[in-house]
Design a protein around this motif. Structure first.
Motif, PDB file in Angstrom:
ATOM      1  N   GLY A   1       0.347   4.557 -22.968  1.00 14.01           N
ATOM      2  CA  GLY A   1       0.661   3.164 -23.346  1.00 14.01           C
ATOM      3  C   GLY A   1       1.724   2.503 -22.766  1.00 14.01           C
ATOM      4  N   ARG A   2       2.224   2.920 -21.686  1.00 11.22           N
ATOM      5  CA  ARG A   2       3.471   2.585 -20.967  1.00 11.22           C
ATOM      6  C   ARG A   2       3.062   2.424 -19.519  1.00 11.22           C
ATOM      7  NH1 ARG A   2       9.702   4.309 -20.774  1.00 11.22           N
ATOM      8  NH2 ARG A   2      10.188   2.958 -19.087  1.00 11.22           N
ATOM      9  N   GLU A   3       3.416   1.352 -18.967  1.00 14.77           N
ATOM     10  CA  GLU A   3       3.067   1.136 -17.313  1.00 14.77           C
ATOM     11  C   GLU A   3       4.113   2.001 -16.543  1.00 14.77           C
ATOM     12  OE1 GLU A   3       1.136  -1.924 -14.584  1.00 14.77           O
ATOM     13  OE2 GLU A   3       0.943  -1.934 -16.729  1.00 14.77           O
ATOM     14  N   TRP A   4       3.853   2.406 -15.487  1.00 13.03           N
ATOM     15  CA  TRP A   4       4.877   3.257 -14.860  1.00 13.03           C
ATOM     16  C   TRP A   4       4.631   2.634 -13.419  1.00 13.03           C
ATOM     17  CZ3 TRP A   4       8.281   6.878 -16.649  1.00 13.03           C
ATOM     18  CH2 TRP A   4       7.997   7.154 -18.088  1.00 13.03           C
ATOM     19  N   ASP A   5       5.710   2.399 -12.704  1.00 14.71           N
ATOM     20  CA  ASP A   5       5.788   2.435 -11.197  1.00 14.71           C
ATOM     21  C   ASP A   5       6.354   3.035 -10.465  1.00 14.71           C
ATOM     22  OD1 ASP A   5       4.627  -0.311 -11.550  1.00 14.71           O
ATOM     23  OD2 ASP A   5       6.469  -1.243 -12.127  1.00 14.71           O
ATOM     24  N   ILE A   6       6.011   3.850  -9.284  1.00 11.90           N
ATOM     25  CA  ILE A   6       6.440   4.476  -8.430  1.00 11.90           C
ATOM     26  C   ILE A   6       6.388   3.706  -6.962  1.00 11.90           C
ATOM     27  CG2 ILE A   6       6.513   7.051  -7.311  1.00 11.90           C
ATOM     28  CD1 ILE A   6       5.099   7.874  -9.983  1.00 11.90           C
TER      29      ILE A   6
ATOM     30  N   PRO B   1       0.757  -1.040   0.213  1.00 15.82           N
ATOM     31  CA  PRO B   1       0.145  -0.007   0.002  1.00 15.82           C
ATOM     32  C   PRO B   1       0.701   1.340   0.069  1.00 15.82           C
ATOM     33  CG  PRO B   1      -0.901  -1.483   1.598  1.00 15.82           C
ATOM     34  CD  PRO B   1       0.616  -1.995   1.125  1.00 15.82           C
ATOM     35  N   GLY B   2       0.750   2.129  -0.892  1.00 23.29           N
ATOM     36  CA  GLY B   2       1.456   3.177  -1.004  1.00 23.29           C
ATOM     37  C   GLY B   2       2.216   3.094  -2.396  1.00 23.29           C
ATOM     38  N   ASP B   3       2.404   2.193  -2.836  1.00 22.47           N
ATOM     39  CA  ASP B   3       3.362   2.070  -4.284  1.00 22.47           C
ATOM     40  C   ASP B   3       2.267   2.359  -5.239  1.00 22.47           C
ATOM     41  OD1 ASP B   3       5.314   1.207  -2.741  1.00 22.47           O
ATOM     42  OD2 ASP B   3       4.997  -0.914  -3.282  1.00 22.47           O
ATOM     43  N   LEU B   4       2.727   3.355  -6.218  1.00 19.85           N
ATOM     44  CA  LEU B   4       1.693   3.482  -7.129  1.00 19.85           C
ATOM     45  C   LEU B   4       1.957   2.813  -8.603  1.00 19.85           C
ATOM     46  CD1 LEU B   4       2.099   7.503  -6.516  1.00 19.85           C
ATOM     47  CD2 LEU B   4       0.412   5.962  -5.865  1.00 19.85           C
ATOM     48  N   ARG B   5       1.015   2.477  -9.239  1.00 18.57           N
ATOM     49  CA  ARG B   5       1.226   1.903 -10.448  1.00 18.57           C
ATOM     50  C   ARG B   5       0.078   2.394 -11.536  1.00 18.57           C
ATOM     51  NH1 ARG B   5       2.122  -4.500 -11.334  1.00 18.57           N
ATOM     52  NH2 ARG B   5       4.150  -3.889 -11.293  1.00 18.57           N
ATOM     53  N   PHE B   6       0.576   3.071 -12.563  1.00 20.91           N
ATOM     54  CA  PHE B   6      -0.537   3.467 -13.637  1.00 20.91           C
ATOM     55  C   PHE B   6       0.099   3.363 -15.063  1.00 20.91           C
ATOM     56  CE2 PHE B   6       2.229   6.734 -11.802  1.00 20.91           C
ATOM     57  CZ  PHE B   6       2.778   7.540 -13.217  1.00 20.91           C
ATOM     58  N   ARG B   7      -1.044   3.537 -16.027  1.00 23.05           N
ATOM     59  CA  ARG B   7      -0.596   3.476 -17.352  1.00 23.05           C
ATOM     60  C   ARG B   7      -0.775   4.864 -17.920  1.00 23.05           C
ATOM     61  NH1 ARG B   7      -0.452  -0.813 -21.026  1.00 23.05           N
ATOM     62  NH2 ARG B   7      -0.782  -2.212 -19.279  1.00 23.05           N
TER      63      ARG B   7
END
Length: 64
Positions: A40-45, A31-37
């Motif tokens: 057209g590319r998947e980004w992880d923070i 919880p607190g890890d961000l994942r979004f598209r």
């Protein structure tokens, strides 16, 4: 300057190599890890995972 560049480069290579192992253990999905598209590319923070790993490393450094 060259020494710091080498240290940062080796740390990034090590982290990149350990990423699949850390993902199997659940890091990157806390919880607190961000994942979004986006575009057209998947980004992880991985905010929470980064805080947890830095806490563990600092605890180990104090014990040694």
């Amino acid at each position: 300057m060259l020494r710091w560049f080498l240290v940062v480069f080796l740390a990034l290579v090590l982290i990149n190599g350990l990423t699949p192992l850390l993902r199997r253990w659940g890091f990157g999905r806390l919880p607190g890890d961000l994942r979004f598209r986006l575009a057209g590319r998947e980004w992880d923070i991985p905010l929470a995972s980064t805080l947890l790993l830095s806490w563990v490393v600092s605890l180990l450094a104090r014990l040694l």
